[in-house]
Design a protein around this motif. Sequence first.
Motif, short mmCIF file in Angstrom:
data_model
loop_
_atom_site.label_atom_id
_atom_site.label_comp_id
_atom_site.label_asym_id
_atom_site.label_seq_id
_atom_site.Cartn_x
_atom_site.Cartn_y
_atom_site.Cartn_z
N ASP A 1 13.75 -44.40 18.97
CA ASP A 1 13.54 -45.66 18.27
C ASP A 1 13.30 -45.41 16.77
O ASP A 1 12.90 -44.32 16.38
N ASP A 2 13.55 -46.44 15.98
CA ASP A 2 13.31 -46.39 14.53
C ASP A 2 13.93 -45.14 13.90
O ASP A 2 13.33 -44.50 13.03
N GLU B 1 19.46 -51.96 14.83
CA GLU B 1 18.35 -52.91 14.97
C GLU B 1 18.32 -53.87 13.78
O GLU B 1 18.74 -53.51 12.69
#
Length: 712
Positions: free
Chosen positions: A588-589, A645
């Motif tokens: 993630d990120d 995202e």
Amino acid sequence: MIGLGLLVFAGAAHNLQFGQLDIRFYLLAIITVAGTSRLAVRIPGIGGRITVSDTLVYLTVLLYGGEAAIVVAALEGMTSSRRISRKPLTIFFNASVMAFSLMTAVSMVRLFFGRTVETPPHFLSGRLLGGLVVLSLIQYLINSWLISIDRSLKAGSPLLVTWKQHYLWPSLTYFAGAFAAGAVARLIGDFGFFPVFLTMPVIAIVYFTYRTYMNSVATAEEQAERAELSIEEKQRHISELEGVRKELQESREYFRHASLHDMLTGLPNRALLTDRLEQSINRARRHKGHLFAVLFLDLDRFKVINDSLGHAAGDELLVTIAKRLKDCLRASDTVARLGGDEFAIVLDDIEGTYAALHTAERLQIEVNRPVWLEGEEVVTTASIGIALNLPGYDNPESILRDADSAMYQAKQNGKARHELFDKSMHTRAVMLMKLETQLRRALARNEFFLCYQPIVSLDEGLIRGFEALIRWRHPEHGVLPPSEFISVAEEAGLSSNIGAWVLAEACNQMVKWRDRGLADCFVSVNLSGNHFKHSGLVRRVGQILEQTALDPGLLHLEITESVVMENAERACVTLNELRALGVHLSIDDFGTGYSSLSYLARFPINRLKIDRSFIGDMVTSDETLEVVRAIVTLAASLSIDVVAEGVETHEQKRLLQAMKVKYAQGFLFFQPLECQHVDELLASCEPLHLAERKTLPLVEIPYTQIQSAAVN
Ligand code: C2E
Ligand code: CA
Ligand code: CA
């Protein structure tokens, strides 16, 4: 030897003229044989002895001739040997040696002096003395050599060594015995046998008195020696005790120091700091205008350094920083290490706020100077919170807590800076504390719920999955986003419990939707750092999958890049264990941390989620666009899918499509939706429950429209 002895004995007995023997001879013989060998007078100084039996044997030679003496000597040899050994062979051997040696000695005397020596002498003539020397010398030599031969044969030791060792000194016994015999013979010649004989008891009494005296002297000597030893021992005990006392004192001092200081840096610890703070508070109370400040200092990148360069390097860094802090402060100031990379500084007696701020700046410059660790130049920064004793604190804890709050604020404001404490920080600190208490109850009170943000596939235009995002329906503050409470939960150690709830809830929900026809849709669940590191995580995930019967391939776990890289080796193990359960893994990120490409290739990852900050900037910044392109290429080369995202605009979507990014997530498509909204979405896309309709159609709802439909 025994045969020879027997021959000698028999010859002597045969030649003995019994007619010449009188009562005096028998008396002498009985006394000699009966045990006079036991009586001995020690010659002082040299350890030699005059044995009474030897003297009497020589006396017999002088008074009654060689044959009589040989018989007596043989018999005496037997009785004296019997006291030492019970073996007949030894007894006969010794007796034989005695007889043989005396026979030889007597023969030699006869050879040199004729028989004159054996006739009762009336004075000690030179001839007699010479005879006595030859007699004792020959007997001694034969005696000692024969016994040495026997002894060295038995022990297997060299003959000369044996003789020297055991029989050199006993020669004195023979000479002394011979001369004593000469003297007694002279006395007998002068005074007659019986008067001399009658002095024997007197001599015996003198002898025993002498022996008793010698024994008591020896005992006294022994006692004195023992007393001396015991004095020495006592002195040793005393000095040992002294040593123990010293050691005790040293260890007491050591422990006192250790209890108040940090082992690694040698700086005062929290206990000593508290003590110093109390003193400062008291001083400020007594003297109006006495101002002091507490600086709470926390290193910004310590964890990264510690994890990447190892604990030894981390320790070295702390020691270096500790020394720098100490060196740039006054002696009256206190620098303490509170643990980890946290330091507290008490600036005593300062002029005002300016002085505290100025010192904080100086400290920051000191911390900023590069440090060489493991051959690498490392630069650290510090965040500092400052609390001044302006309001007049009444306990060390509150001023420390406020300095800590200010430090926290410095971190929030971007690190590598200092902040002065003000009331609003306190309010925030109190609020956080309250929040923590409420968080502890939130699970039991069912205050959490999940929103689901659809993840769409850009090439198909279909919803392929959902990311589960937690919300807290707070009794006072309404619905709170995770940014408001996840870090508090993490600090309070609650994140694993909450995480487990999210996992179970998301899986259950997916099963419900699956049963309504939403097949092949995955659910993405965020794992917090602590939850990911929790030892029970893998087992828990396995249990949940089993209980819900969700296809493991439809559960995606999201772990942020920074958490994975924090301890890449350990993360690799956990990731593999999770992967073995069949679940999919996403980083993630991505792009916000410091990924090591070598690790990235080793991790069993299925997906990279490009952080929304890149997607947002991509349109306006060519450089960011290149970064995104590089990430996409990298992922393609590692056969990893990419999720973009925070897609909010058509332009972003177009760029991503051009780069062949597979998945996207963002407000352009959907906001995170509450369950009922997903239900409605499913209903509007009828007939979803039909087997052939496995996926939802992509609905591009304008941003404004969806806002009303979605929570947040
Ligand atoms: P995240 O994992 O990066 O989740 C995506 C966040 O981006 C969500 O915020 C989502 O609402 C927001 N977002 C999605 N599309 C857009 C967009 O187009 N524009 C903008 N500006 N934002 C968008 P949310 O739900 O507030 O979650 C924030 C973070 O909280 C998450 O970031 C995640 O790190 C964490 N989080 C959420 N739920 C959980 C959870 O159940 N457990 C854990 N440990 N962390 C969670
Ligand atoms: Ca996420
Ligand atoms: Ca994210």
